[in-house]
Design an enzyme around this catalytic site. Structure first.
Site, PDB file in Angstrom:
ATOM      1  N   LEU A   1      11.178   1.158   6.991  1.00  0.00           N
ATOM      2  CA  LEU A   1      10.621   1.643   5.743  1.00  0.00           C
ATOM      3  C   LEU A   1      11.417   2.887   5.336  1.00  0.00           C
ATOM      4  O   LEU A   1      11.652   3.775   6.171  1.00  0.00           O
ATOM      5  CB  LEU A   1       9.137   2.016   5.927  1.00  0.00           C
ATOM      6  CG  LEU A   1       8.488   2.478   4.627  1.00  0.00           C
ATOM      7  CD1 LEU A   1       8.219   1.279   3.714  1.00  0.00           C
ATOM      8  CD2 LEU A   1       7.199   3.231   4.887  1.00  0.00           C
TER       9      LEU A   1
ATOM     10  N   GLU B   1      12.705   2.265  14.004  1.00  0.00           N
ATOM     11  CA  GLU B   1      11.821   3.353  13.546  1.00  0.00           C
ATOM     12  C   GLU B   1      10.603   3.390  14.455  1.00  0.00           C
ATOM     13  O   GLU B   1      10.521   2.632  15.424  1.00  0.00           O
ATOM     14  CB  GLU B   1      11.420   3.136  12.081  1.00  0.00           C
ATOM     15  CG  GLU B   1      10.647   1.852  11.844  1.00  0.00           C
ATOM     16  CD  GLU B   1      10.229   1.645  10.382  1.00  0.00           C
ATOM     17  OE1 GLU B   1      10.169   2.609   9.618  1.00  0.00           O
ATOM     18  OE2 GLU B   1       9.945   0.473  10.037  1.00  0.00           O
TER      19      GLU B   1
ATOM     20  N   TYR C   1       0.825  -1.211   0.000  1.00  0.00           N
ATOM     21  CA  TYR C   1       0.000   0.000   0.000  1.00  0.00           C
ATOM     22  C   TYR C   1       0.861   1.264   0.000  1.00  0.00           C
ATOM     23  O   TYR C   1       2.078   1.187   0.171  1.00  0.00           O
ATOM     24  CB  TYR C   1      -0.955  -0.002   1.196  1.00  0.00           C
ATOM     25  CG  TYR C   1      -0.312   0.336   2.522  1.00  0.00           C
ATOM     26  CD1 TYR C   1       0.532  -0.563   3.156  1.00  0.00           C
ATOM     27  CD2 TYR C   1      -0.515   1.581   3.120  1.00  0.00           C
ATOM     28  CE1 TYR C   1       1.139  -0.238   4.371  1.00  0.00           C
ATOM     29  CE2 TYR C   1       0.081   1.912   4.331  1.00  0.00           C
ATOM     30  CZ  TYR C   1       0.913   0.994   4.951  1.00  0.00           C
ATOM     31  OH  TYR C   1       1.506   1.328   6.132  1.00  0.00           O
TER      32      TYR C   1
ATOM     33  N   LYS D   1       6.393  -2.030   2.025  1.00  0.00           N
ATOM     34  CA  LYS D   1       5.215  -1.402   2.653  1.00  0.00           C
ATOM     35  C   LYS D   1       4.036  -2.364   2.520  1.00  0.00           C
ATOM     36  O   LYS D   1       3.151  -2.198   1.690  1.00  0.00           O
ATOM     37  CB  LYS D   1       4.943  -0.033   2.014  1.00  0.00           C
ATOM     38  CG  LYS D   1       4.138   0.886   2.934  1.00  0.00           C
ATOM     39  CD  LYS D   1       4.269   2.322   2.495  1.00  0.00           C
ATOM     40  CE  LYS D   1       3.263   3.241   3.157  1.00  0.00           C
ATOM     41  NZ  LYS D   1       3.390   3.331   4.611  1.00  0.00           N
TER      42      LYS D   1
HETATM   43  N1  PMP Z   1       7.881   3.793   8.911  1.00  0.00           N
HETATM   44  C1  PMP Z   1       6.706   3.160   8.978  1.00  0.00           C
HETATM   45  C2  PMP Z   1       6.641   1.826   9.649  1.00  0.00           C
HETATM   46  C3  PMP Z   1       5.551   3.748   8.432  1.00  0.00           C
HETATM   47  O1  PMP Z   1       4.375   3.110   8.477  1.00  0.00           O
HETATM   48  C4  PMP Z   1       5.640   5.022   7.837  1.00  0.00           C
HETATM   49  C5  PMP Z   1       4.418   5.703   7.284  1.00  0.00           C
HETATM   50  N2  PMP Z   1       4.069   5.183   6.048  1.00  0.00           N
HETATM   51  C6  PMP Z   1       6.891   5.649   7.788  1.00  0.00           C
HETATM   52  C7  PMP Z   1       7.989   5.001   8.329  1.00  0.00           C
HETATM   53  C8  PMP Z   1       7.065   6.992   7.135  1.00  0.00           C
HETATM   54  O2  PMP Z   1       7.020   6.875   5.740  1.00  0.00           O
HETATM   55  P1  PMP Z   1       6.529   8.076   4.818  1.00  0.00           P
HETATM   56  O3  PMP Z   1       7.361   9.259   5.179  1.00  0.00           O
HETATM   57  O4  PMP Z   1       6.779   7.599   3.443  1.00  0.00           O
HETATM   58  O5  PMP Z   1       5.087   8.291   5.128  1.00  0.00           O
END
Ligand code: PMP
Length: 280
Positions: A204, A180, A37, A148
């Protein structure tokens, strides 16, 4: 949310109302979490960093051997149709693609058509970016956090734990090493150096994270993509988290301990200011 009065859903290449959209009970996304997603912010009616999100969607899909059933150009055209039908000022578009529908059985079916779904959400209230608090919790997720994936149980349990402690985010660690947040990337500042976990299989590779790293370079802030420990984080001068919805959000307390002065730090504020200047 009320059942979608005026809500339009993009299902593969077709726009329809929520009541017209159906999901098969044997969709592998539903039964196995077999899909990926993206969430893309919309500011002033315009997608933010859409290409980066679509590249990441394609990469996540490829890593689990799903071939997207359309080109990025076609997908962009469809997403534009979606926001023309239901204009969004400030909000996001959620999209997911699953392996498709087949009798329930673990191995990939011989033949399935991926199912793509997307819909928008207008924010009634802007997501909070005020200084937040966090708790540590062990990172119990699998070792492909770079994908993701729709499988978000580890993240859901982490965020629930944070909620139960009345704080804003759960900061994951594997042993001593911080990875994270449950839905964010984590940064610390120590002696004017910005640290964040390298973009490997433990995290991620956040699109907001990438924007922040490039902003930090432009601002002349020294950046180290290097893992740090829980203790490093507690001893740091500043902590912040980043995501598509939370942008750059200061974290001023972790596990009940104040970080630095206990107030949002200067580098955090400068990175947030730089981030918002991009939106104008
Ligand atoms: N880490 C995780 C586990 C997340 O779910 C997200 C949010 N999608 C992020 C980091 C931040 O990613 P982004 O800046 O692309 O939203």
């Amino acid at each position: 949310m009320a059942r979608g009065v005026g809500m339009m859903i993009l299902v593969n290449n077709d726009l329809m109302t929520r009541d017209q959209a159906t999901i098969d009970i044997e969709d592998r996304g539903y039964q196995f979490g077999d899909g990926v997603y993206e969430v893309v912010r919309i500011y002033n009616g315009v997608f933010f960093e859409l290409d980066a999100h679509l590249d990441r969607l394609e990469r996540s899909a490829a890593e689990i051997k799903i071939v997207l059933p359309f080109t990025q150009e076609k997908l962009k055209a469809n997403l534009n149709k979606l926001i023309q039908q239901v204009p969004v000022q400030s909000g996001h578009v959620y999209m997911q693609v699953t392996r498709g529908v087949a009798p329930r059985n673990h191995p990939f079916p011989a033949k399935t058509e991926p199912v793509f779904v997307a819909y928008t959400k207008e924010y009634e209230k802007e997501p909070s970016r005020s200084p937040g608090r966090a708790v540590f919790t062990e990172d119990i997720r699998w070792l492909r956090c770079d994908i993701k994936s729709l499988n978000l149980l580890g993240n859901v349990l982490g965020k629930q734990f944070a909620n139960e402690q009345n704080v804003d985010e759960a900061i994951f660690h594997r042993g001593e090493w911080v990875t994270e947040g449950s839905s964010t990337n984590v940064f610390i500042v120590k002696n004017n150096v910005l640290y964040t976990h390298p973009a490997n299989h433990f995290i991620l590779d956040g699109i907001t994270r990438r924007v922040i790293l490039s902003d930090a370079n432009e601002l002349g802030i020294q950046v180290e993509e290097e893992a740090f420990t829980k203790q490093d984080l507690l001893d740091s001068d500043e902590v912040f988290i980043s995501s598509t919805t939370q942008e750059v959000r200061p974290i001023v307390e972790v596990n009940g301990q104040p970080i630095g002065t206990g107030k949002e730090g200067e580098i955090t504020l400068s990175l947030h200011a730089k981030f918002t200047s991009r939106l104008r």
